[in-house]
Design a protein around this motif. Sequence first.
Motif, PDB file in Angstrom:
ATOM      1  N   UNK A   1       0.838  -1.177   0.000  1.00  0.00           N
ATOM      2  CA  UNK A   1       0.000   0.000   0.000  1.00  0.00           C
ATOM      3  C   UNK A   1       0.886   1.244   0.000  1.00  0.00           C
ATOM      4  N   UNK A   2       0.470   2.257  -0.746  1.00  0.00           N
ATOM      5  CA  UNK A   2       1.203   3.516  -0.799  1.00  0.00           C
ATOM      6  C   UNK A   2       0.338   4.621  -0.205  1.00  0.00           C
ATOM      7  N   UNK A   3       0.897   5.314   0.764  1.00  0.00           N
ATOM      8  CA  UNK A   3       0.206   6.438   1.401  1.00  0.00           C
ATOM      9  C   UNK A   3       1.072   7.678   1.224  1.00  0.00           C
ATOM     10  N   UNK A   4       0.476   8.694   0.647  1.00  0.00           N
ATOM     11  CA  UNK A   4       1.202   9.944   0.432  1.00  0.00           C
ATOM     12  C   UNK A   4       1.335  10.747   1.706  1.00  0.00           C
ATOM     13  N   UNK A   5       2.170  11.773   1.658  1.00  0.00           N
ATOM     14  CA  UNK A   5       2.366  12.616   2.846  1.00  0.00           C
ATOM     15  C   UNK A   5       1.142  13.476   3.134  1.00  0.00           C
ATOM     16  N   UNK A   6       1.049  13.906   4.375  1.00  0.00           N
ATOM     17  CA  UNK A   6       0.008  14.844   4.790  1.00  0.00           C
ATOM     18  C   UNK A   6       0.692  16.125   5.250  1.00  0.00           C
ATOM     19  N   UNK A   7       0.155  17.236   4.779  1.00  0.00           N
ATOM     20  CA  UNK A   7       0.716  18.540   5.118  1.00  0.00           C
ATOM     21  C   UNK A   7      -0.218  19.193   6.131  1.00  0.00           C
ATOM     22  N   UNK A   8       0.291  19.410   7.340  1.00  0.00           N
ATOM     23  CA  UNK A   8      -0.480  20.081   8.389  1.00  0.00           C
ATOM     24  C   UNK A   8      -0.117  21.556   8.393  1.00  0.00           C
ATOM     25  N   UNK A   9      -1.131  22.413   8.368  1.00  0.00           N
ATOM     26  CA  UNK A   9      -0.892  23.842   8.261  1.00  0.00           C
ATOM     27  C   UNK A   9      -1.907  24.633   9.072  1.00  0.00           C
ATOM     28  N   UNK A  22       5.829   9.982   3.453  1.00  0.00           N
ATOM     29  CA  UNK A  22       5.013   9.055   2.680  1.00  0.00           C
ATOM     30  C   UNK A  22       5.469   7.645   3.023  1.00  0.00           C
ATOM     31  N   UNK A  23       4.561   6.703   2.868  1.00  0.00           N
ATOM     32  CA  UNK A  23       4.830   5.331   3.292  1.00  0.00           C
ATOM     33  C   UNK A  23       4.462   4.373   2.171  1.00  0.00           C
ATOM     34  N   UNK A  24       5.344   3.411   1.935  1.00  0.00           N
ATOM     35  CA  UNK A  24       5.057   2.326   1.009  1.00  0.00           C
ATOM     36  C   UNK A  24       5.342   1.024   1.748  1.00  0.00           C
ATOM     37  N   UNK A  25       4.286   0.347   2.141  1.00  0.00           N
ATOM     38  CA  UNK A  25       4.421  -0.883   2.923  1.00  0.00           C
ATOM     39  C   UNK A  25       3.109  -1.653   2.874  1.00  0.00           C
ATOM     40  N   UNK A  26       3.178  -2.960   2.881  1.00  0.00           N
ATOM     41  CA  UNK A  26       1.928  -3.738   2.920  1.00  0.00           C
ATOM     42  C   UNK A  26       1.172  -3.550   4.239  1.00  0.00           C
ATOM     43  N   UNK A  27       1.865  -3.021   5.251  1.00  0.00           N
ATOM     44  CA  UNK A  27       1.236  -2.846   6.567  1.00  0.00           C
ATOM     45  C   UNK A  27       0.844  -1.393   6.836  1.00  0.00           C
ATOM     46  N   UNK A  28       1.021  -0.539   5.853  1.00  0.00           N
ATOM     47  CA  UNK A  28       0.696   0.879   6.042  1.00  0.00           C
ATOM     48  C   UNK A  28      -0.799   1.052   6.285  1.00  0.00           C
ATOM     49  N   UNK A  29      -1.118   1.966   7.198  1.00  0.00           N
ATOM     50  CA  UNK A  29      -2.507   2.233   7.560  1.00  0.00           C
ATOM     51  C   UNK A  29      -2.730   3.740   7.543  1.00  0.00           C
TER      52      UNK A  29
END
Length: 124
Positions: A1-9, A22-29
């Motif tokens: 699973x690929x999860x993009x970054x989140x920008x907090x502002x 950002x995260x690329x992992x089968x265990x990403x949530x």
Amino acid sequence: MKIGPKVYWRKATGEIIYITSQIESPWAVETTKEEDVNFYPQLKGYDPDQLEVLKLEFDKYTQDFERATGYWINPETGLIEFAYPSGGGGTDPVYQTPLTDQVSELRSRQDSTEAAMLALMDKP
């Protein structure tokens, strides 16, 4: 699973407080804003009602982040804008739409122009 970054502002100013990795992992949530505020030390102490989050696609704007001299969120649009190095040597950054988006728009326009020209050339 690929999860993009989140920008907090900050809603009021557009100041970027924190960008998650950002995260690329089968265990990403995927996590919620509330979970992130409680997890990341950079977000602790901020009133969640005063923070906004912009979720980016995986690898979206990677080159823009690498090339930019600064970035912020335009509070009026909720979109990220980047400042890039300029040869003019000005001290104040000029924020603009990401170059990635500008290039995509120009390619789209070029394709439309070429299609229109070909259509005109085919007319008797």
